[in-house]
Write a protein that holds these residues in place. Structure first.
Motif, PDB file in Angstrom:
ATOM      1  N   UNK A  22       0.831  -1.207   0.000  1.00  0.00           N
ATOM      2  CA  UNK A  22       0.000   0.000   0.000  1.00  0.00           C
ATOM      3  C   UNK A  22       0.867   1.258   0.000  1.00  0.00           C
ATOM      4  N   UNK A  23       1.921   1.237   0.811  1.00  0.00           N
ATOM      5  CA  UNK A  23       2.820   2.388   0.888  1.00  0.00           C
ATOM      6  C   UNK A  23       3.535   2.610  -0.447  1.00  0.00           C
ATOM      7  N   UNK A  24       3.965   1.513  -1.094  1.00  0.00           N
ATOM      8  CA  UNK A  24       4.653   1.609  -2.382  1.00  0.00           C
ATOM      9  C   UNK A  24       3.701   2.153  -3.451  1.00  0.00           C
ATOM     10  N   UNK A  25       2.450   1.673  -3.463  1.00  0.00           N
ATOM     11  CA  UNK A  25       1.459   2.152  -4.429  1.00  0.00           C
ATOM     12  C   UNK A  25       1.201   3.641  -4.227  1.00  0.00           C
ATOM     13  N   UNK A  26       1.118   4.085  -2.976  1.00  0.00           N
ATOM     14  CA  UNK A  26       0.899   5.507  -2.702  1.00  0.00           C
ATOM     15  C   UNK A  26       2.098   6.333  -3.162  1.00  0.00           C
ATOM     16  N   UNK A  27       3.299   5.830  -2.939  1.00  0.00           N
ATOM     17  CA  UNK A  27       4.495   6.557  -3.375  1.00  0.00           C
ATOM     18  C   UNK A  27       4.531   6.666  -4.892  1.00  0.00           C
ATOM     19  N   UNK A  28       4.126   5.606  -5.595  1.00  0.00           N
ATOM     20  CA  UNK A  28       4.099   5.649  -7.062  1.00  0.00           C
ATOM     21  C   UNK A  28       3.038   6.626  -7.557  1.00  0.00           C
ATOM     22  N   UNK A  29       1.896   6.661  -6.880  1.00  0.00           N
ATOM     23  CA  UNK A  29       0.846   7.633  -7.272  1.00  0.00           C
ATOM     24  C   UNK A  29       1.348   9.063  -7.091  1.00  0.00           C
ATOM     25  N   UNK A  30       2.046   9.298  -5.995  1.00  0.00           N
ATOM     26  CA  UNK A  30       2.567  10.641  -5.715  1.00  0.00           C
ATOM     27  C   UNK A  30       3.666  11.037  -6.681  1.00  0.00           C
ATOM     28  N   UNK A  31       4.334  10.050  -7.280  1.00  0.00           N
ATOM     29  CA  UNK A  31       5.427  10.329  -8.209  1.00  0.00           C
ATOM     30  C   UNK A  31       4.925  10.544  -9.637  1.00  0.00           C
ATOM     31  N   UNK A  32       3.616  10.377  -9.859  1.00  0.00           N
ATOM     32  CA  UNK A  32       3.068  10.538 -11.214  1.00  0.00           C
ATOM     33  C   UNK A  32       3.305  11.961 -11.705  1.00  0.00           C
ATOM     34  N   UNK A  33       3.645  12.077 -12.966  1.00  0.00           N
ATOM     35  CA  UNK A  33       3.887  13.396 -13.551  1.00  0.00           C
ATOM     36  C   UNK A  33       2.562  14.036 -13.932  1.00  0.00           C
ATOM     37  N   UNK A  34       2.522  15.368 -14.071  1.00  0.00           N
ATOM     38  CA  UNK A  34       1.281  16.054 -14.414  1.00  0.00           C
ATOM     39  C   UNK A  34       0.665  15.576 -15.742  1.00  0.00           C
ATOM     40  N   UNK A  35       1.464  15.095 -16.671  1.00  0.00           N
ATOM     41  CA  UNK A  35       0.947  14.643 -17.956  1.00  0.00           C
ATOM     42  C   UNK A  35       0.277  13.291 -17.884  1.00  0.00           C
ATOM     43  N   UNK A  36       0.256  12.670 -16.717  1.00  0.00           N
ATOM     44  CA  UNK A  36      -0.411  11.393 -16.569  1.00  0.00           C
ATOM     45  C   UNK A  36       0.541  10.206 -16.583  1.00  0.00           C
ATOM     46  N   UNK A  37       1.748  10.407 -17.065  1.00  0.00           N
ATOM     47  CA  UNK A  37       2.700   9.299 -17.075  1.00  0.00           C
ATOM     48  C   UNK A  37       3.231   9.086 -15.659  1.00  0.00           C
ATOM     49  N   UNK A  38       3.513   7.859 -15.334  1.00  0.00           N
ATOM     50  CA  UNK A  38       4.104   7.605 -14.020  1.00  0.00           C
ATOM     51  C   UNK A  38       5.371   6.779 -14.207  1.00  0.00           C
ATOM     52  N   UNK A  39       6.249   6.906 -13.254  1.00  0.00           N
ATOM     53  CA  UNK A  39       7.515   6.200 -13.310  1.00  0.00           C
ATOM     54  C   UNK A  39       7.619   5.325 -12.090  1.00  0.00           C
ATOM     55  N   UNK A  40       8.219   4.199 -12.279  1.00  0.00           N
ATOM     56  CA  UNK A  40       8.420   3.312 -11.148  1.00  0.00           C
ATOM     57  C   UNK A  40       9.664   3.781 -10.406  1.00  0.00           C
ATOM     58  N   UNK A  41      10.748   3.132 -10.562  1.00  0.00           N
ATOM     59  CA  UNK A  41      11.973   3.496  -9.866  1.00  0.00           C
ATOM     60  C   UNK A  41      13.005   3.920 -10.895  1.00  0.00           C
ATOM     61  N   UNK A  42      13.509   5.133 -10.738  1.00  0.00           N
ATOM     62  CA  UNK A  42      14.508   5.646 -11.668  1.00  0.00           C
ATOM     63  C   UNK A  42      15.758   5.982 -10.871  1.00  0.00           C
TER      64      UNK A  42
END
Length: 136
Positions: free
Chosen positions: A5-25
């Protein structure tokens, strides 16, 4: 909150304004910095911990044992446990440092191989725009 749940929330928060999201960079500089810090911590821990058993605790244990005090053997046992645990932590830091150094070098070799394989017939390097056409 579970890890998932914490990882999913962190990924949601890392989403870019254009809608794309990144996992771990992670960049090579990040890997290098973490590897360097692990190397530094390893060196400092090695200097400041009493691995050789020549510090005050070892001397106190020897003196207590020489005077037939039971505390001497208990201090020796404690020192032995400490020594074992410090060596384990040192191995962990060395492994992290060595692995990240290896990863950084391996990725650099991979990048060189990719760059060498993406060339025109005349041997000149392809531009980023040309490479992106192949990807899309």
């Amino acid at each position: 909150m579970t890890f998932d749940e914490e990882w999913a929330a962190a990924k949601r928060n890392a989403a870019t304004p254009g809608g794309a999201s990144y996992d771990l960079v992670i960049t090579q500089d990040d890997l290098g910095a973490v590897g360097h810090e692990a190397f530094v911590v390893h060196g400092e821990l090695r200097k400041k911990s009493d691995i050789a058993g020549t510090g005050a605790t070892s001397r106190a244990a020897a003196e207590c044992s020489a005077k037939n005090l039971a505390m001497g053997s208990e201090l020796t046992a404690t020192l032995s446990t400490w020594d074992s645990q410090v060596k384990t932590v040192l191995q962990m830091y060395a492994h992290i440092s060595n692995h990240l150094d290896h990863s950084k070098q391996a990725h650099a070799r991979d990048d060189e191989a990719i760059a060498a394989s993406l060339r025109h017939r005349d041997g000149s390097a392809m531009s980023v725009a040309e490479i992106q056409r192949y990807v899309k």
